[in-house]
Design an enzyme around this catalytic site. Structure first.
Site, mmCIF file in Angstrom:
data_model
loop_
_atom_site.group_PDB
_atom_site.id
_atom_site.type_symbol
_atom_site.label_atom_id
_atom_site.label_comp_id
_atom_site.label_asym_id
_atom_site.label_seq_id
_atom_site.Cartn_x
_atom_site.Cartn_y
_atom_site.Cartn_z
ATOM 1 C CG LEU A 19 -2.051 -1.010 1.242
ATOM 2 C CD1 LEU A 19 -2.803 -0.947 2.575
ATOM 3 C CD2 LEU A 19 -3.013 -0.797 0.080
ATOM 4 N N GLY A 20 0.397 2.296 -0.648
ATOM 5 C CA GLY A 20 1.200 3.525 -0.718
ATOM 6 C C GLY A 20 1.909 3.679 -2.045
ATOM 7 N N GLY A 21 2.062 2.549 -2.776
ATOM 8 C CA GLY A 21 2.609 2.593 -4.132
ATOM 9 C C GLY A 21 3.998 3.184 -4.215
ATOM 10 N N GLY A 68 16.632 15.609 -14.615
ATOM 11 C CA GLY A 68 15.257 15.993 -14.258
ATOM 12 C C GLY A 68 15.064 15.901 -12.758
ATOM 13 C CD GLU A 116 18.624 16.775 -19.321
ATOM 14 O OE1 GLU A 116 18.214 16.115 -18.351
ATOM 15 O OE2 GLU A 116 18.033 16.830 -20.421
ATOM 16 C CB VAL A 127 23.496 8.198 -22.685
ATOM 17 C CG1 VAL A 127 23.984 6.813 -22.291
ATOM 18 C CG2 VAL A 127 23.668 9.163 -21.519
ATOM 19 C CB ALA A 133 1.834 11.969 -4.874
ATOM 20 C CG HIS A 165 7.175 40.424 10.185
ATOM 21 N ND1 HIS A 165 8.024 40.577 9.109
ATOM 22 C CD2 HIS A 165 7.843 40.883 11.271
ATOM 23 C CE1 HIS A 165 9.159 41.119 9.525
ATOM 24 N NE2 HIS A 165 9.081 41.307 10.842
HETATM 25 P P1 FAD Z 1 1.672 4.446 -7.791
HETATM 26 O O1 FAD Z 1 2.036 5.214 -6.606
HETATM 27 O O2 FAD Z 1 2.771 4.002 -8.696
HETATM 28 O O3 FAD Z 1 0.851 3.180 -7.305
HETATM 29 C C1 FAD Z 1 0.431 2.201 -8.185
HETATM 30 C C2 FAD Z 1 0.254 0.916 -7.422
HETATM 31 O O4 FAD Z 1 -0.387 -0.038 -8.259
HETATM 32 C C3 FAD Z 1 1.566 0.287 -6.987
HETATM 33 O O5 FAD Z 1 1.544 0.057 -5.601
HETATM 34 C C4 FAD Z 1 1.637 -1.012 -7.777
HETATM 35 O O6 FAD Z 1 2.262 -2.063 -7.041
HETATM 36 C C5 FAD Z 1 0.173 -1.304 -8.012
HETATM 37 N N1 FAD Z 1 -0.117 -2.142 -9.180
HETATM 38 C C6 FAD Z 1 0.270 -1.931 -10.461
HETATM 39 N N2 FAD Z 1 -0.200 -2.886 -11.258
HETATM 40 C C7 FAD Z 1 -0.905 -3.746 -10.475
HETATM 41 C C8 FAD Z 1 -1.626 -4.940 -10.706
HETATM 42 N N3 FAD Z 1 -1.739 -5.452 -11.935
HETATM 43 N N4 FAD Z 1 -2.210 -5.546 -9.651
HETATM 44 C C9 FAD Z 1 -2.114 -5.047 -8.407
HETATM 45 N N5 FAD Z 1 -1.454 -3.913 -8.132
HETATM 46 C C10 FAD Z 1 -0.860 -3.267 -9.149
HETATM 47 N N6 FAD Z 1 5.262 13.058 -6.684
HETATM 48 C C11 FAD Z 1 5.003 14.151 -5.937
HETATM 49 O O7 FAD Z 1 3.901 14.701 -6.028
HETATM 50 N N7 FAD Z 1 5.943 14.661 -5.066
HETATM 51 C C12 FAD Z 1 7.161 14.083 -4.922
HETATM 52 O O8 FAD Z 1 7.972 14.560 -4.141
HETATM 53 C C13 FAD Z 1 7.460 12.940 -5.699
HETATM 54 N N8 FAD Z 1 8.659 12.332 -5.570
HETATM 55 C C14 FAD Z 1 8.922 11.211 -6.312
HETATM 56 C C15 FAD Z 1 10.180 10.625 -6.182
HETATM 57 C C16 FAD Z 1 10.489 9.507 -6.932
HETATM 58 C C17 FAD Z 1 11.850 8.878 -6.779
HETATM 59 C C18 FAD Z 1 9.514 8.957 -7.827
HETATM 60 C C19 FAD Z 1 9.827 7.737 -8.627
HETATM 61 C C20 FAD Z 1 8.270 9.539 -7.952
HETATM 62 C C21 FAD Z 1 7.967 10.686 -7.206
HETATM 63 N N9 FAD Z 1 6.724 11.314 -7.317
HETATM 64 C C22 FAD Z 1 6.464 12.441 -6.582
HETATM 65 C C23 FAD Z 1 5.682 10.809 -8.213
HETATM 66 C C24 FAD Z 1 4.648 9.995 -7.413
HETATM 67 O O9 FAD Z 1 5.316 8.967 -6.718
HETATM 68 C C25 FAD Z 1 3.614 9.418 -8.353
HETATM 69 O O10 FAD Z 1 3.065 10.444 -9.151
HETATM 70 C C26 FAD Z 1 2.493 8.757 -7.574
HETATM 71 O O11 FAD Z 1 2.993 7.703 -6.768
HETATM 72 C C27 FAD Z 1 1.441 8.207 -8.531
HETATM 73 O O12 FAD Z 1 0.446 7.569 -7.806
HETATM 74 P P2 FAD Z 1 -0.395 6.380 -8.470
HETATM 75 O O13 FAD Z 1 -1.395 5.971 -7.449
HETATM 76 O O14 FAD Z 1 -0.863 6.775 -9.803
HETATM 77 O O15 FAD Z 1 0.657 5.219 -8.731
HETATM 78 P P1 NAI Z 2 11.976 13.933 -15.754
HETATM 79 O O1 NAI Z 2 11.084 13.962 -16.926
HETATM 80 O O2 NAI Z 2 11.769 14.886 -14.652
HETATM 81 O O3 NAI Z 2 13.467 14.172 -16.228
HETATM 82 C C1 NAI Z 2 14.088 13.346 -17.159
HETATM 83 C C2 NAI Z 2 15.276 14.081 -17.727
HETATM 84 O O4 NAI Z 2 16.035 13.153 -18.479
HETATM 85 C C3 NAI Z 2 14.883 15.222 -18.662
HETATM 86 O O5 NAI Z 2 15.596 16.373 -18.292
HETATM 87 C C4 NAI Z 2 15.288 14.705 -20.030
HETATM 88 O O6 NAI Z 2 15.697 15.728 -20.904
HETATM 89 C C5 NAI Z 2 16.437 13.771 -19.682
HETATM 90 N N1 NAI Z 2 16.674 12.702 -20.643
HETATM 91 C C6 NAI Z 2 15.765 11.952 -21.314
HETATM 92 N N2 NAI Z 2 16.381 11.039 -22.085
HETATM 93 C C7 NAI Z 2 17.710 11.208 -21.888
HETATM 94 C C8 NAI Z 2 18.874 10.557 -22.390
HETATM 95 N N3 NAI Z 2 18.787 9.540 -23.230
HETATM 96 N N4 NAI Z 2 20.075 10.993 -21.977
HETATM 97 C C9 NAI Z 2 20.174 12.036 -21.094
HETATM 98 N N5 NAI Z 2 19.118 12.677 -20.596
HETATM 99 C C10 NAI Z 2 17.908 12.266 -20.972
HETATM 100 O O7 NAI Z 2 11.960 12.425 -15.247
HETATM 101 P P2 NAI Z 2 12.473 11.758 -13.896
HETATM 102 O O8 NAI Z 2 13.493 12.597 -13.237
HETATM 103 O O9 NAI Z 2 12.825 10.369 -14.251
HETATM 104 O O10 NAI Z 2 11.179 11.751 -13.007
HETATM 105 C C11 NAI Z 2 10.015 11.066 -13.463
HETATM 106 C C12 NAI Z 2 8.785 11.666 -12.898
HETATM 107 O O11 NAI Z 2 8.670 11.370 -11.514
HETATM 108 C C13 NAI Z 2 8.732 13.177 -12.944
HETATM 109 O O12 NAI Z 2 8.361 13.636 -14.213
HETATM 110 C C14 NAI Z 2 7.712 13.491 -11.904
HETATM 111 O O13 NAI Z 2 6.443 13.305 -12.461
HETATM 112 C C15 NAI Z 2 7.962 12.411 -10.864
HETATM 113 N N6 NAI Z 2 8.799 12.934 -9.761
HETATM 114 C C16 NAI Z 2 8.374 14.033 -9.065
HETATM 115 C C17 NAI Z 2 9.129 14.551 -8.048
HETATM 116 C C18 NAI Z 2 8.664 15.770 -7.331
HETATM 117 O O14 NAI Z 2 7.518 16.162 -7.497
HETATM 118 N N7 NAI Z 2 9.498 16.396 -6.503
HETATM 119 C C19 NAI Z 2 10.395 13.937 -7.631
HETATM 120 C C20 NAI Z 2 10.762 12.808 -8.456
HETATM 121 C C21 NAI Z 2 9.964 12.333 -9.446
#
Ligand code: FAD
Ligand code: NAI
Length: 454
Positions: free
Chosen positions: A37-39, A184, A205, A239, A316, A441
């Site tokens: 839970l929490g994904g 990114g 990048e 890359v 999220a 403030h």
């Molecule tokens: P998810 O959170 O991915 O949940 C999907 C769930 O579905 C998972 O638990 C998976 O196991 C389950 N599932 C999938 N397929 C099946 C199946 N067939 N049967 C049963 N279960 C299944 N967003 C922010 O807003 N702020 C942040 O700071 C932020 N930081 C992030 C940092 C990282 C490193 C990453 C990778 C993402 C970050 N995000 C952040 C993005 C955020 O995590 C996602 O946008 C959010 O979790 C999406 O929610 P969701 O419910 O769509 O999917």
């Molecule tokens: P991103 O889309 O933020 O960044 C990917 C970066 O990789 C871009 O700058 C792109 O130009 C670059 N790129 C793409 N192909 C490349 C290649 N072949 N070689 C070099 N650079 C390349 O994606 P990222 O960082 O993977 O995050 C995915 C998603 O997760 C975000 O878009 C966001 O939705 C979510 N996320 C949100 C966070 C937050 O809200 N603080 C934190 C982390 C993730």
């Protein structure tokens, strides 16, 4: 066969909130989750990354305290302890979601859900030998990292040399050097932690700027700050191959090697839609994501798709709101999803936060704007708390009606201030009216007040 009013597939922010809201409204809900839970958000995304980043921030404060009259000897950071605390935070929150599901009567089924199609009672989802039928179905399966066909990349992931966000948040030993593919959000947040704990970080990048759609001046300030911290950037570089020595990349037509003990691939995420029988529903898809309307309905009546799976705004907080809109549609409560005012935050040190239009995006909509830019040092609280903080706050104002269209900030507390900025935009009031607001403030949020009076 077990029947319910609603089946939710996926227990991340989109899925668990949809389940909670529907159950609170009296629906019989089954939530199917294959992992935890929490994904992604709770287990390998938002929360664990922020736990790590906060440890790094505290470490920096302890090391750089001299200007504040604080000297500490032999300050060190214990990466294993950092991970332990992160794991504790994650398990508390995951347990909390479980308790909420329990409390509101959601039946949580742990296992892989496979959509078999539709029968007379509704949508059929199989988990191992059991079949569940829901009158309505909400798909909330999230997303996975993009792993393109760069030679050696997938082999690198298989061997453990190349990490995705999951491994980067779990790795118990620190490499001496780390090369990050992608400048990114994930690349920058993870680089912030790894660089702070002493790892030599290089970011490759392909664009000429970092942080994707971030306002250009702010992206530049962030780049300078990272460089000061010793992070190396290879911008505008492609890359070409992953070897066991490091990353081969092309810079202005010349192939070079960025040596690394470990690699993090963070070049975006894609909706997770395969191998779960979605084709049995006949859903309209767009580039691998489920197409939805403003009610989060798909083209199949009774089926909704919320969160990353619809590929719209992979955050999220977007997933939460989409979940509410979808459930309201099921309950017959009028509601629509508005994507125009979704804030975005990068939890780097300093933080970056923005909401809505930049000068460029406003211009592309045919709007004439002026930009008000103030140094974060105009805030007394900021100056008192941040040493050498070079942040800025930018307001994008519509010259036609003097309303704020966008706010972009870099500096401490930006993540906490951006909601206020969003509300100013939503109010659609001209600057003259906003000037009457009383700000507490001394707070860093007063920077918005300073900008409003410029
Ligand atoms: P998810 O959170 O991915 O949940 C999907 C769930 O579905 C998972 O638990 C998976 O196991 C389950 N599932 C999938 N397929 C099946 C199946 N067939 N049967 C049963 N279960 C299944 N967003 C922010 O807003 N702020 C942040 O700071 C932020 N930081 C992030 C940092 C990282 C490193 C990453 C990778 C993402 C970050 N995000 C952040 C993005 C955020 O995590 C996602 O946008 C959010 O979790 C999406 O929610 P969701 O419910 O769509 O999917
Ligand atoms: P991103 O889309 O933020 O960044 C990917 C970066 O990789 C871009 O700058 C792109 O130009 C670059 N790129 C793409 N192909 C490349 C290649 N072949 N070689 C070099 N650079 C390349 O994606 P990222 O960082 O993977 O995050 C995915 C998603 O997760 C975000 O878009 C966001 O939705 C979510 N996320 C949100 C966070 C937050 O809200 N603080 C934190 C982390 C993730």
């Amino acid at each position: 066969m077990i029947k319910a009013d609603l089946i939710v597939l996926g227990g991340g922010p989109g899925g668990y909130l949809a389940a909670e809201r529907a159950a609170q409204a009296g629906k019989k809900v089954i939530l199917i989750e294959k992992r935890a839970l929490g994904g992604t958000c709770l287990n390998e995304g938002c929360i664990p990354s922020k736990a790590l980043l906060n440890s790094a921030k505290l470490y920096r404060h302890a090391k750089d305290g001299a200007a504040f009259g604080i000297t500490a000897e032999q300050v060190s950071i214990d990466h294993k302890k950092v991970l332990e605390r992160k794991n504790q935070v994650v398990s508390t929150l995951v347990g909390g979601v479980g308790a909420i599901m329990n409390g509101c009567g959601v039946e949580v089924v742990y296992g892989y859900g496979f959509v078999e199609g539709r029968n007379a009672d509704g949508f059929v989802v199989r988990v191992e030998e059991e079949e569940y039928v829901g009158e309505k179905l909400i798909l909330a399966c999230g997303s996975v990292p993009v792993l393109p066909g760069i030679p050696g990349l997938r082999e690198g992931v298989a061997s453990g040399y190349v990490m995705t966000n999951r491994e980067a948040l779990e790795r118990s030993s620190l490499p001496e050097s780390l090369t990050v593919i992608g400048g990114g959000v994930i690349g920058l947040e993870m680089a912030s932690y790894y660089a702070m704990v002493g790892v030599k970080v290089t970011i490759i990048e392909m664009l000429d700027k970092i942080a994707g759609p971030t306002e250009a001046e702010i992206s530049g300030i962030l780049l300078d700050t990272y460089r000061e911290k010793g992070v190396e950037f290879k911008l505008g570089c492609k890359v070409t191959k992953v070897t066991d020595q490091g990353i081969l990349y092309e810079e202005k037509g010349v192939e070079k090697l960025a040596k690394a003990d470990a690699v993090l691939c963070a070049i975006g995420r894609r909706a997770l839609t395969e191998d779960m029988g979605l084709e049995n529903l006949g859903l309209t898809m767009n580039r691998g994501a489920v197409v939805t309307d403003e009610h989060l309905r798909t083209n199949v009546e009774g089926v909704y798709a919320v969160g990353d799976i619809n590929g719209k705004v992979m955050l999220a907080h977007t997933a939460y709101r989409e979940a509410e809109v979808a459930v309201n549609d099921i309950l017959g409560i009028p509601d629509v999803m508005d994507y125009s005012l979704i804030p975005s935050v990068i939890y780097t040190d300093p933080e970056v936060a923005s909401v809505n239009d930049t000068e460029e995006s406003a211009a592309s909509k045919g709007k004439k704007v002026r930009s008000i830019c103030v140094s974060m040092n105009y805030s007394g609280r900021y100056l008192a708390e941040v040493e050498n903080g070079g942040g800025i706050c930018k307001l994008i104002v519509d010259t036609k009606n003097d309303q704020v269209l966008g706010v972009h900030m870099i500096g401490s507390y930006a993540s906490e201030i951006i909601l206020g900025a969003e509300m100013l935009i939503a109010s659609q009031k001209p600057l003259k009216e906003l000037q009457k607001l009383v700000f507490p403030h001394p707070t860093v949020s007063e920077i918005i007040r300073e900008a409003i009076f410029m």
